[in-house]
Design an enzyme around this catalytic site. Structure first.
Site, PDB file in Angstrom:
ATOM      1  N   ASP A 146      -4.432 -18.263 -10.669  1.00 15.30           N
ATOM      2  CA  ASP A 146      -2.975 -18.275 -10.801  1.00 15.30           C
ATOM      3  C   ASP A 146      -2.490 -18.794 -12.154  1.00 15.30           C
ATOM      4  O   ASP A 146      -1.746 -18.105 -12.844  1.00 15.30           O
ATOM      5  CB  ASP A 146      -2.370 -19.108  -9.659  1.00 15.30           C
ATOM      6  CG  ASP A 146      -0.873 -18.900  -9.514  1.00 15.30           C
ATOM      7  OD1 ASP A 146      -0.390 -17.825  -9.905  1.00 15.30           O
ATOM      8  OD2 ASP A 146      -0.192 -19.801  -9.010  1.00 15.30           O
ATOM      9  N   CYS A 173      10.461  -8.835  -0.092  1.00 17.77           N
ATOM     10  CA  CYS A 173       9.908  -7.580  -0.614  1.00 17.77           C
ATOM     11  C   CYS A 173       8.530  -7.269  -0.030  1.00 17.77           C
ATOM     12  O   CYS A 173       8.088  -6.116  -0.079  1.00 17.77           O
ATOM     13  CB  CYS A 173       9.853  -7.602  -2.139  1.00 17.77           C
ATOM     14  SG  CYS A 173       8.737  -8.831  -2.849  1.00 17.77           S
ATOM     15  N   CYS A 197       2.440   3.960  -3.361  1.00 16.87           N
ATOM     16  CA  CYS A 197       3.835   3.686  -3.008  1.00 16.87           C
ATOM     17  C   CYS A 197       4.653   4.972  -2.931  1.00 16.87           C
ATOM     18  O   CYS A 197       5.635   5.044  -2.183  1.00 16.87           O
ATOM     19  CB  CYS A 197       4.471   2.742  -4.022  1.00 16.87           C
ATOM     20  SG  CYS A 197       3.861   1.040  -3.928  1.00 16.87           S
ATOM     21  N   CYS A 252       8.730   5.675  -2.192  1.00 16.78           N
ATOM     22  CA  CYS A 252       9.313   4.574  -1.424  1.00 16.78           C
ATOM     23  C   CYS A 252       9.953   3.532  -2.353  1.00 16.78           C
ATOM     24  O   CYS A 252       9.346   3.109  -3.333  1.00 16.78           O
ATOM     25  CB  CYS A 252       8.239   3.911  -0.563  1.00 16.78           C
ATOM     26  SG  CYS A 252       8.833   2.506   0.413  1.00 16.78           S
ATOM     27  N   CYS A 293      11.369  -1.912  -0.959  1.00 14.34           N
ATOM     28  CA  CYS A 293      11.347  -3.283  -1.490  1.00 14.34           C
ATOM     29  C   CYS A 293      12.442  -3.494  -2.520  1.00 14.34           C
ATOM     30  O   CYS A 293      13.112  -4.543  -2.530  1.00 14.34           O
ATOM     31  CB  CYS A 293       9.973  -3.611  -2.083  1.00 14.34           C
ATOM     32  SG  CYS A 293       9.450  -2.535  -3.442  1.00 14.34           S
ATOM     33  N   CYS A 313      10.226 -16.669  -1.336  1.00 10.55           N
ATOM     34  CA  CYS A 313      10.899 -15.555  -0.663  1.00 10.55           C
ATOM     35  C   CYS A 313       9.859 -14.481  -0.365  1.00 10.55           C
ATOM     36  O   CYS A 313       9.044 -14.148  -1.221  1.00 10.55           O
ATOM     37  CB  CYS A 313      12.010 -14.989  -1.546  1.00 10.55           C
ATOM     38  SG  CYS A 313      12.887 -13.589  -0.824  1.00 10.55           S
TER      39      CYS A 313
END
Length: 371
Positions: free
Chosen positions: A124, A233, A178, A181, A184, A230
């Site tokens: 990360d 998405c 994807c 689409c 999100c 959050c």
């Protein structure tokens, strides 16, 4: 893959260590538009060129560890006992520690078989863009929500990288699935997804809840009861439908911890915060952002039972951003008790930014009462 599974790794892939030349242009445009979060490695050259961090790299190994998306027996929010929610990426033990453990086991596994192996692991906060590495290594494709989506685990995965001098055969990248689409992008509460794979971090609720200081009024209502992160998405993504992973013991959530009562958070001491939240990823910014976000959530719930503690903090808390947020929440809740607290605070408050929020809240209560 069998060896990786025995080490607690859900998916492993291998990529070349060539520079990520196309990524450089993307990152430069991202910076020019002001879309960065500020949490990234500031040197873009280091982010795209593995050789700047590791002498003569031959391969990059990417690993994925799957985490849960559903809370077992979630406690319910009720009047007088409203709850916040912490994002799924911060359920269970801190994923940084879990991934470091998995990468350390993988390093030991490789070193035992290749004595002259050189290995450097990153989680990360490393210089490389782990999503770009994962995409090149065939872990998954980069979704329009900026998450790596794997065919096996959806996007509910943590990613880790390891640069090495071993020339592993590269895996094949996975084609984008994807299609047309845009669910999100359409669902993002603040419009932070400004295009396919383009995130304006300054508008992202996940980023905003991790910042310190004041939050603009335009985002407060949209934060809802999120106190950290959050998941919108990812929740709406069709590729994640029905996916929930419970096989990694360290990553399983404590429902009371990740969906906590809001009011008790406001008086939590540093010691209590460390005892309750010190082992999860959401603790890295300390208690103040979470307390501020809890105040916002109480305002959005319009929780009358919170007025006494919000009034107390408005008058006595030493942190101006907490006082200002309490003023906003009292303005949302309204009523005579909130109005009295705001007027008392207005007479005493010296900080201009807080005074401004108190005045706005007084106006909001007055307008609400006249309807």
């Amino acid at each position: 893959m069998d060896a990786a599974s025995s080490l607690g790794i859900d998916k492993i892939g291998f990529a070349s260590a060539e520079p990520f030349t196309e990524l450089k242009d993307i990152l430069l445009r991202h910076r020019e538009k002001g879309f960065e979060s500020g949490f990234e490695e500031p040197d873009i050259e280091k982010r795209v060129n593995p050789e700047l961090s590791f002498e003569s790299p031959k391969s990059i190994i990417s690993i994925a560890v799957a985490y849960p998306s559903k809370l077992p027996n979630p406690p319910r929010s009720e009047p007088g006992a409203y709850r916040g929610i912490i994002s799924r990426s911060s359920w269970g033990s801190d994923y940084h520690d879990v991934l470091r453990d998995r990468l350390a086991k993988l390093e030991a596994f490789i070193a035992e078989r290749v004595p002259d192996a050189r290995l450097m692991s990153m989680v990360d906060t490393g210089v490389l863009v782990d999503r770009a590495v994962a995409e090149r290594a065939g872990i998954g494709w980069s979704g329009k929500n900026c998450a790596v989506i794997t065919p096996e685990w959806g996007s509910w995965v943590y990613l880790g990288d390891m640069i090495t001098n071993i020339p592993f055969t590269p895996d094949t990248s996975i084609m984008d699935q994807c299609g047309d689409c845009t669910i999100c992008i359409d669902a993002c509460p603040t419009g932070a997804l400004v295009g396919p794979g383009q995130l304006n971090s300054s508008r992202c609720i996940s980023f905003i809840t991790q910042t310190k200081g004041y939050i603009d009024d335009e985002y407060k209502r949209k934060i809802g009861n999120r106190i950290y992160g959050c998941d919108t998405c990812q929740i709406v993504c069709p590729k994640n439908k029905g996916m929930n992973w419970t096989h990694q013991p360290e990553l399983q959530p404590d429902p009371e911890k990740v969906k906590p009562l809001l009011i008790p958070l406001l008086t939590m001491t540093n010691k209590e915060f460390k005892e309750q939240y010190g082992r999860i990823a959401a603790s890295w910014r300390g208690k103040k952002p979470i307390q501020r976000n809890a105040i916002i959530a109480l305002g959005n719930f319009r929780d009358q039972s919170a007025v006494p503690i919000l009034s107390e903090l408005l008058l006595a808390d030493p942190r101006p951003e907490i006082r200002a947020t309490c003023a906003w929440a009292l303005g949302r809740i309204g009523g005579e008790e909130a109005s009295s607290a705001l007027n008392n605070a207005q007479a005493k408050e010296q900080e201009p930014a807080v005074r401004q929020d108190i005045e706005k809240a007084i106006t909001a209560v007055s307008q609400s009462a006249s309807r």
